[in-house]
Design a protein around this motif. Structure first.
Motif, PDB file in Angstrom:
ATOM      1  N   PRO A  50      -0.518 -25.438   8.830  1.00  0.00           N
ATOM      2  CA  PRO A  50      -0.060 -25.943   7.525  1.00  0.00           C
ATOM      3  C   PRO A  50      -0.184 -24.892   6.422  1.00  0.00           C
TER       4      PRO A  50
ATOM      5  N   THR B  12      -8.254 -30.031  12.516  1.00  0.00           N
ATOM      6  CA  THR B  12      -9.173 -28.989  12.973  1.00  0.00           C
ATOM      7  C   THR B  12     -10.201 -29.567  13.934  1.00  0.00           C
TER       8      THR B  12
ATOM      9  N   SER C  44      -1.352 -34.311   6.916  1.00  0.00           N
ATOM     10  CA  SER C  44      -1.367 -33.166   6.008  1.00  0.00           C
ATOM     11  C   SER C  44       0.028 -32.876   5.471  1.00  0.00           C
TER      12      SER C  44
ATOM     13  N   MET D 247      -1.961 -33.740  11.674  1.00  0.00           N
ATOM     14  CA  MET D 247      -1.099 -32.788  10.987  1.00  0.00           C
ATOM     15  C   MET D 247       0.011 -33.503  10.222  1.00  0.00           C
TER      16      MET D 247
ATOM     17  N   MET E 272      -5.811 -31.939   7.392  1.00  0.00           N
ATOM     18  CA  MET E 272      -6.102 -30.621   7.973  1.00  0.00           C
ATOM     19  C   MET E 272      -7.499 -30.580   8.581  1.00  0.00           C
TER      20      MET E 272
ATOM     21  N   PHE F 269      -5.587 -26.142  10.329  1.00  0.00           N
ATOM     22  CA  PHE F 269      -5.350 -25.735   8.940  1.00  0.00           C
ATOM     23  C   PHE F 269      -4.578 -24.422   8.843  1.00  0.00           C
TER      24      PHE F 269
END
Length: 565
Positions: free
Chosen positions: A193, A182, A150, A147, A178, A190
């Motif tokens: 975010p 996942t 991302s 994360m 992301m 996802f």
């Protein structure tokens, strides 16, 4: 004029970085794997490697569909290359912790300034919770590392020139982060975010960002990473999609189905403790993010929304565990670093004083705890507490001295401010690692790893069964490299056992019959018993002898004469 700031000395920064890495990697293997998470994910990866099945996840030989496979894949690959062991089981999470530190350093320098990048790395690398969880084999750090990719990819992309190569590449990093998040822990990789992005555009009323997401390429990358495994496991295990998407996501968030609830303020003390040694600048950093109202893209506001939304999301969830808020710490590090750079020395003075006060408070709590122990306290708990006490005293002493020294340095000019930052980082990091290292005897007690030699001495045959009666040991199967046969207590494997009921013994009476059959046939067998069950069996003619016993468990073998291996 020559600068005296350590930030301007590559040699100083390299020395700090190399010393940090030396301690970081040493600590990966310095402690026993502590249940539940560490033992669970090490064992799942061991079984994956042993069976060669990289699609259907199993724990104790039983289907286990609670989470996606990324961490198990990486741990299994690590075991394949380096063998089984404690540091190998923590290598993936350790690398994710370092990835977060590197990502905030790069992002801070690209989006704000080089000095912010250096400070952000120091803040995150020394934050008690991030540095601690970087040495725990759990999914939370793997999720947080991805994360962070991302988040940082988004910040770098949106701060770059429109349609530039940097924008495109950084957004692809965001999409990749992301996807891997996942594959680490599920849809939150996802969803969270994405929710931050939506909230940001609503708050700022700026929709231009949506034209710079490279959504076509990003979605192709996202599904190329995530779709294959989800399709394959559904084909092999039709029961997986409903359990994973409904039970493990919707039910977990909206109910207390996992019995992991908590009050609305559950995460506040975790946040405060986790931010040590930077609690003196925590609120100032958040306020700095809230006040980002400049024209164009507002990176500090994205960071603020990231922290507040994720904290709120997990606070209202029906399922709460301490590691859930770990992904907010990289964003906090960037906000704190920005505040330190923009403000004078006062924030560092506050941080130094609060770190010293935290050390003093720790000493007071430790003293009260030790004084409360009396004759009713279990002797093992007393011994473990007395063993741990000197380590905690060391942790608190470093905090007190480091905080006071940082406070003293923060009264000086520019170089003093930078040295104060480094002092806080070094003191916080070392204090936390000493606390973790001193906990190992307690960890061995929780894991039962001290009994491994005694158990192995009874494993005279390759097929000697090990029964887990009324309890499941999360770490021992990994160290013994053997699964156990569950009796009466399905633990977290209940869903898998509903589909493979032949893999356990639901009733204690059937276990007793099975055990007696081993005895009559001269077959060795071992059982790890819950203590109350042992007391019940002891009153019968149950053929057993104790090979290990403590307040958490009793380990017995049957009365078959041992044969030499």
């Amino acid at each position: 004029m020559k600068s005296n700031s350590p930030y301007d000395s590559p040699r100083t920064l390299w020395i700090i970085a190399l010393a940090f890495l030396a301690v970081w990697f040493y600590m990966l293997g310095a402690r026993t794997l502590v249940p539940t998470d560490e033992g669970r994910y090490a064992e799942m990866a061991r079984e994956m490697l042993a069976t060669g099945d990289w699609i259907t996840l199993r724990l104790n030989g039983i289907k286990y569909f609670e989470k996606p496979p990324l961490q198990n894949w990486m741990n299994a690959l690590t075991f394949a290359v380096f063998g089984l062991g404690d540091w190998q089981a923590r290598l993936w999470t350790g690398l994710n912790g370092l990835l977060g530190v590197a990502a905030v350093a790069y992002t801070g320098s690209k989006v704000f300034s080089g000095r912010v990048g250096i400070t952000a790395a120091l803040v995150l690398g020394s934050s008690f919770y991030w540095a601690g969880m970087g040495h725990v084999n759990s999914l939370d750090m793997g999720l947080s590392g991805m994360m962070t990719l991302s988040l940082c990819g988004l910040l770098v992309a949106q701060s770059a020139d429109k349609d530039s190569k940097t924008e495109r590449n950084a957004m692809l990093v965001c999409w990749l982060g992301m996807a891997l998040a996942t594959m680490s822990k599920g849809l939150i990789g996802f969803v969270l975010p994405g929710a931050v992005l939506v909230i940001y555009t609503v708050v700022t009323r700026d929709l231009r960002l949506w034209t710079r997401l490279h959504m076509g390429k990003g979605l192709v990358l996202f599904f190329a990473v995530t779709a294959p495994w989800f399709i394959l496991i559904a084909l092999k295990n039709p029961e997986h999609p409903k359990f994973f998407f409904i039970h493990e996501h919707f039910d977990r968030f909206t109910s207390n189905v996992h019995k992991r609830g908590g009050a609305w303020y559950y995460f506040f003390p975790i946040l405060i403790l986790g931010a040590i040694p930077w609690i003196g600048i925590l609120l100032q950093g958040l306020v700095a993010g809230l006040r980002d109202n400049g024209p164009g893209f507002q990176p500090r506001k994205v960071l603020f929304i990231w922290v507040v939304f994720l904290f709120f999301f997990f606070s209202v969830s029906g399922s709460k565990l301490p590691g859930y808020i770990l992904p907010i710490f990289p964003a906090l590090a960037l906000l704190i670093a920005w505040r330190v750079e923009q403000a004078g020395n006062q924030p560092l003075k506050s941080a130094g004083i609060l770190l010293s006060l935290a050390g003093i408070t720790g000493l007071l709590i430790l003293t009260i705890y030790l004084k409360k122990m009396d004759d009713n306290t279990d002797p093992i708990d007393i011994a473990l507490a007395l063993n741990y006490a000197p380590w905690l005293v060391g942790t608190c002493t470093i905090s007190i001295v480091g905080g006071l020294f940082a406070w003293f340095l923060s009264h000086k000019e520019k170089a003093g401010k930078d040295w104060a930052v480094i002092t806080l980082a070094v003191a916080g990091f070392l204090a936390g690692q000493i606390a973790f290292l001193g906990h190992d005897p307690w960890g061995k007690y929780i894991a039962g790893s001290n009994y491994i030699p005694a158990i192995e001495a009874e494993l005279t045959q390759p097929n000697t069964p090990i029964y887990a009666v009324g309890r499941y040991e999360q770490a021992l199967p990994f160290y013994l490299q053997r699964t156990t046969i569950l009796v009466e207590f399905p633990d977290e494997m209940q869903f898998g056992l509903e589909h493979e009921p032949q893999l356990w013994i639901p009733k204690r009476e059937d276990f007793i019959v099975k055990w007696q059959a081993h005895q009559d046939k001269g077959e060795p067998a071992i059982a790890i018993l819950r203590n109350d069950i042992y007391e019940i069996l002891k009153k019968s003619n149950f053929p057993m002898r104790i090979i290990a016993k403590d307040p958490r468990r009793v380990i017995v073998a049957n009365l078959v004469k041992k044969e030499s291996k």
